[in-house]
Design an enzyme around this catalytic site. Structure first.
Site, PDB file in Angstrom:
ATOM      1  N   LYS A 175      84.327  12.046  97.152  1.00  0.00           N
ATOM      2  CA  LYS A 175      83.416  11.168  97.905  1.00  0.00           C
ATOM      3  C   LYS A 175      83.433   9.817  97.192  1.00  0.00           C
ATOM      4  O   LYS A 175      82.773   9.624  96.167  1.00  0.00           O
ATOM      5  CB  LYS A 175      82.005  11.766  97.899  1.00  0.00           C
ATOM      6  CG  LYS A 175      81.110  11.319  99.029  1.00  0.00           C
ATOM      7  CD  LYS A 175      80.717   9.862  99.026  1.00  0.00           C
ATOM      8  CE  LYS A 175      79.644   9.454  98.078  1.00  0.00           C
ATOM      9  NZ  LYS A 175      79.451   7.994  98.024  1.00  0.00           N
ATOM     10  N   GLU A 178      80.679   4.105  98.761  1.00  0.00           N
ATOM     11  CA  GLU A 178      80.707   3.447 100.073  1.00  0.00           C
ATOM     12  C   GLU A 178      80.897   1.933  99.942  1.00  0.00           C
ATOM     13  O   GLU A 178      81.231   1.258 100.899  1.00  0.00           O
ATOM     14  CB  GLU A 178      79.430   3.761 100.857  1.00  0.00           C
ATOM     15  CG  GLU A 178      78.122   3.239 100.257  1.00  0.00           C
ATOM     16  CD  GLU A 178      77.544   4.146  99.160  1.00  0.00           C
ATOM     17  OE1 GLU A 178      78.308   4.871  98.493  1.00  0.00           O
ATOM     18  OE2 GLU A 178      76.306   4.121  98.979  1.00  0.00           O
ATOM     19  N   SER A 228      74.999   5.835  88.318  1.00  0.00           N
ATOM     20  CA  SER A 228      73.841   5.352  87.559  1.00  0.00           C
ATOM     21  C   SER A 228      73.007   6.542  87.057  1.00  0.00           C
ATOM     22  O   SER A 228      73.077   7.642  87.618  1.00  0.00           O
ATOM     23  CB  SER A 228      72.989   4.441  88.430  1.00  0.00           C
ATOM     24  OG  SER A 228      72.518   5.170  89.534  1.00  0.00           O
ATOM     25  N   CYS A 283      80.717   1.051  82.418  1.00  0.00           N
ATOM     26  CA  CYS A 283      79.815   1.867  81.613  1.00  0.00           C
ATOM     27  C   CYS A 283      80.118   1.684  80.139  1.00  0.00           C
ATOM     28  O   CYS A 283      79.337   2.079  79.288  1.00  0.00           O
ATOM     29  CB  CYS A 283      79.946   3.333  81.994  1.00  0.00           C
ATOM     30  SG  CYS A 283      81.516   4.023  81.511  1.00  0.00           S
TER      31      CYS A 283
HETATM   32  P1  NAD Z   1      75.234   4.823  91.951  1.00  0.00           P
HETATM   33  O1  NAD Z   1      74.491   5.843  91.188  1.00  0.00           O
HETATM   34  O2  NAD Z   1      74.470   3.873  92.796  1.00  0.00           O
HETATM   35  O3  NAD Z   1      76.287   5.530  92.937  1.00  0.00           O
HETATM   36  C1  NAD Z   1      77.215   6.482  92.466  1.00  0.00           C
HETATM   37  C2  NAD Z   1      77.536   7.451  93.601  1.00  0.00           C
HETATM   38  O4  NAD Z   1      76.351   8.149  93.971  1.00  0.00           O
HETATM   39  C3  NAD Z   1      78.047   6.761  94.857  1.00  0.00           C
HETATM   40  O5  NAD Z   1      79.108   7.511  95.378  1.00  0.00           O
HETATM   41  C4  NAD Z   1      76.840   6.740  95.777  1.00  0.00           C
HETATM   42  O6  NAD Z   1      77.203   6.858  97.134  1.00  0.00           O
HETATM   43  C5  NAD Z   1      76.034   7.951  95.344  1.00  0.00           C
HETATM   44  N1  NAD Z   1      74.588   7.721  95.408  1.00  0.00           N
HETATM   45  C6  NAD Z   1      73.910   6.588  95.092  1.00  0.00           C
HETATM   46  N2  NAD Z   1      72.584   6.770  95.235  1.00  0.00           N
HETATM   47  C7  NAD Z   1      72.406   8.049  95.643  1.00  0.00           C
HETATM   48  C8  NAD Z   1      71.266   8.839  95.972  1.00  0.00           C
HETATM   49  N3  NAD Z   1      70.035   8.344  95.876  1.00  0.00           N
HETATM   50  N4  NAD Z   1      71.448  10.105  96.367  1.00  0.00           N
HETATM   51  C9  NAD Z   1      72.694  10.636  96.453  1.00  0.00           C
HETATM   52  N5  NAD Z   1      73.818   9.918  96.157  1.00  0.00           N
HETATM   53  C10 NAD Z   1      73.682   8.650  95.759  1.00  0.00           C
HETATM   54  O7  NAD Z   1      76.160   4.031  90.897  1.00  0.00           O
HETATM   55  P2  NAD Z   1      77.048   2.746  91.196  1.00  0.00           P
HETATM   56  O8  NAD Z   1      76.145   1.571  91.327  1.00  0.00           O
HETATM   57  O9  NAD Z   1      78.048   3.019  92.248  1.00  0.00           O
HETATM   58  O10 NAD Z   1      77.878   2.650  89.836  1.00  0.00           O
HETATM   59  C11 NAD Z   1      77.421   1.980  88.706  1.00  0.00           C
HETATM   60  C12 NAD Z   1      76.786   2.923  87.710  1.00  0.00           C
HETATM   61  O11 NAD Z   1      77.725   3.913  87.312  1.00  0.00           O
HETATM   62  C13 NAD Z   1      76.348   2.244  86.421  1.00  0.00           C
HETATM   63  O12 NAD Z   1      75.096   2.753  86.044  1.00  0.00           O
HETATM   64  C14 NAD Z   1      77.415   2.641  85.428  1.00  0.00           C
HETATM   65  O13 NAD Z   1      77.007   2.628  84.076  1.00  0.00           O
HETATM   66  C15 NAD Z   1      77.732   4.017  85.890  1.00  0.00           C
HETATM   67  N6  NAD Z   1      79.040   4.461  85.412  1.00  0.00           N
HETATM   68  C16 NAD Z   1      79.060   5.375  84.409  1.00  0.00           C
HETATM   69  C17 NAD Z   1      80.269   5.795  83.884  1.00  0.00           C
HETATM   70  C18 NAD Z   1      80.297   6.777  82.746  1.00  0.00           C
HETATM   71  O14 NAD Z   1      81.378   7.192  82.354  1.00  0.00           O
HETATM   72  N7  NAD Z   1      79.162   7.195  82.206  1.00  0.00           N
HETATM   73  C19 NAD Z   1      81.471   5.293  84.413  1.00  0.00           C
HETATM   74  C20 NAD Z   1      81.410   4.390  85.462  1.00  0.00           C
HETATM   75  C21 NAD Z   1      80.180   3.979  85.951  1.00  0.00           C
END
Ligand code: NAD
Length: 484
Positions: A175, A178, A228, A283
């Site tokens: 997935k 988006e 996140s 990250c």
């Molecule tokens: P996000 O949490 O908003 O989204 C990640 C995924 O979760 C997406 O596919 C999104 O569609 C889904 N999602 C978002 N909100 C949701 C909800 N309420 N319910 C169900 N699914 C949901 O993260 P983002 O903004 O796309 O990415 C940035 C974040 O990812 C930053 O916090 C970054 O630090 C983190 N990140 C962490 C690593 C790591 O290795 N720890 C690596 C890359 C990114």
């Protein structure tokens, strides 16, 4: 030019979602709409899971070496399409083209590492655990797994997982975010040419409904999540409720310590890419800069000069060092943090708020921004900004740095710059974050080592890639055997 709409890839076919909710995909550099994506539904998830479940028995019985041969073909196909993947990635995500190339390379390295399945997946055995009785443990694939991934690495992150899951005999659903669905769609177009058996890999676009559909589905064995911290926590809890395996990687607030004896000139290029690469949307980005003792003034002078010299612009231009942030909404969020830093009393010594790129007047740019004299309890020192904003906290000594690091909720990565071995030993021994850099600003483990943090930066125990990936995607079956 017609705006393309991203399609799902299920059972070896491109299929339209059954959803009527359509999202827009933007080019962060131009601010223009470049694609549409349907936010899929439970019905889309059901189709993908059905295909993956049906593909599992045949794929599982395919010998590991034969499964690995598909990965060799995938690697070749990715190499042939390397530049196109990287350009698609920069176009929808915004990062500098060279960084996209680095990301695609890291994606391919995971394919390469997973080809070693015949040694990575072996079990172990002991004769005579009691007289005449032998015991052995196999690693067995489990069924259907899924990955839910973030926007900042549209190519690589799904491939921290997919190669290991399928090479060990599972089937898989991705997935994508988006916000950036085009890169993974391009990658699946390439996969389609490779000719894996139908249903082994599937992709469903969408947002929360697809995520919840995956979490609720009884035929999914486990979830690999990256995003996140609030979402990571939610995924972890929901997988607990539904009895799924889970590895859930969250956000970060990485601290980079500069000791008084650090070689500042040698450190500067990696410090700049650590804090400003991908516009701080990694990250593993440096987020808090901690000069120790009397190094602060000289460090900040060199660091601001290097930040000013950085070329900021359209990521597709060669030699751009920093592109825009991903969206207008995210730009607003980052600017909000800068306002908050000012309001809380930090000194703004480099201001990226009204930054413009003449060739890209509608792009989502935030210029490099540096705060000095930040206090540990300020918002900009503790929350993840995920933008090109540096918070400088001056520390008196190494103990103060370690204390600062270990009292944060996030524990993804931490770095130290020094020439002093004793300081390094103490730092790497005592800090809580799981990824530690020594004179390296972005401590990003390669595919053959585990990737993931601690604290609020990761929920679960088995991390991404490395040898742990094979443990996550397989069950240890133990046979205790005697013959009369
Ligand atoms: P996000 O949490 O908003 O989204 C990640 C995924 O979760 C997406 O596919 C999104 O569609 C889904 N999602 C978002 N909100 C949701 C909800 N309420 N319910 C169900 N699914 C949901 O993260 P983002 O903004 O796309 O990415 C940035 C974040 O990812 C930053 O916090 C970054 O630090 C983190 N990140 C962490 C690593 C790591 O290795 N720890 C690596 C890359 C990114």
């Amino acid at each position: 030019m017609a705006i393309p709409q991203m399609q799902n890839y299920i059972n070896g076919e491109w299929v339209s979602s059954q959803s009527e909710t359509i999202g827009d995909v933007w080019c962060p550099a131009t601010g223009g709409k470049i694609a549409e994506v349907a936010y899929g539904t439970q019905a889309d998830v059901d189709l993908a899971v059905k295909a993956a479940k049906e593909a599992f028995p045949g794929w599982r019985e395919t010998p590991p070496l034969s499964r690995a041969r598909y990965l060799f073909r995938i690697k070749d196909a990715f190499e042939e399409n390397f530049e196109e993947i990287a350009r698609t990635l920069t176009r929808e995500q915004g990062k500098a083209i060279d960084e996209s190339r680095g990301e695609v390379r890291r994606m391919i390295e995971n394919v390469e590492h997973a080809t070693g399945v015949t040694t990575l997946m072996t079990g172990y055995t002991l004769e005579d655990i009691a007289t005449g009785i032998d015991c052995y443990a196999h690693r067995q694939p489990m069924g259907v797994f899924a990955a839910i991934v973030p926007y900042n690495f549209p190519a690589m992150v799904a491939w921290w997982f997919l190669p290991y899951a399928i090479v060990s005999g599972n089937t898989f659903i991705v997935k994508p975010s988006e916000q950036v669905p085009m890169t993974q769609t391009k990658i699946f177009e390439i996969l389609d040419e490779v000719g894996l058996p139908e249903g082994v890999v599937n992709m469903v676009h969408g947002s929360r409904d697809v995520v919840n559909g995956l979490l609720d589905h009884p035929d999914i064995e486990g979830i690999s999540f990256v995003g996140s911290t609030p979402t990571a926590k939610y995924i972890y809890q929901r997988c607990g409720e539904t009895g799924k395996r889970v590895q859930s990687l969250g956000g970060a607030k990485n601290i980079v310590a500069i000791m008084p004896d650090a070689d500042l000139d040698a450190a500067m290029p990696s410090l700049i890419t650590s804090f400003f690469g991908c516009s701080g949307q990694r990250c593993l980005s440096g987020s808090v800069l901690v000069p120790v003792g009397d190094v602060a003034d000289e460090l900040l002078e060199k660091f601001t000069a290097a930040a000013k010299a950085m070329k900021v612009g359209d990521g597709l231009e060669e030699f751009t060092a920093m592109g825009p942030v991903v969206s207008a909404a995210h730009k607003k969020r980052v600017l909000g943090y800068i306002e908050k830093g000012i309001a809380e009393g930090a000194d703004l010594i480099m201001d990226g708020r009204n930054f413009t790129v003449p060739e890209c007047p509608d792009g989502f740019f935030v210029g490099p921004t540096i705060f000095d004299n930040v206090k540990p309890d300020m918002t900009i020192a503790s929350e993840e900004i995920f933008g090109p904003v540096v918070s400088t906290i001056r520390a008196k000594n190494l103990d103060e740095v370690i204390d600062l690091i270990n009292t944060r909720d996030f524990a993804n990565a931490a770095c130290i710059y020094t020439q002093n071995g004793a300081a390094v030993r103490k730092f790497k021994y005592q800090v809580k974050p799981s990824m530690v850099g020594v004179n390296i600003g972005i401590a990003a483990p390669m595919s053959f080592f585990p990737f993931g943090g601690a604290g609020n930066s990761m929920f679960g125990d088995l991390k991404g890639h490395g040898q742990e990936a094979l443990l996550f995607y397989t069950d240890a079956k133990v046979v205790i055997e005697r013959w009369f």
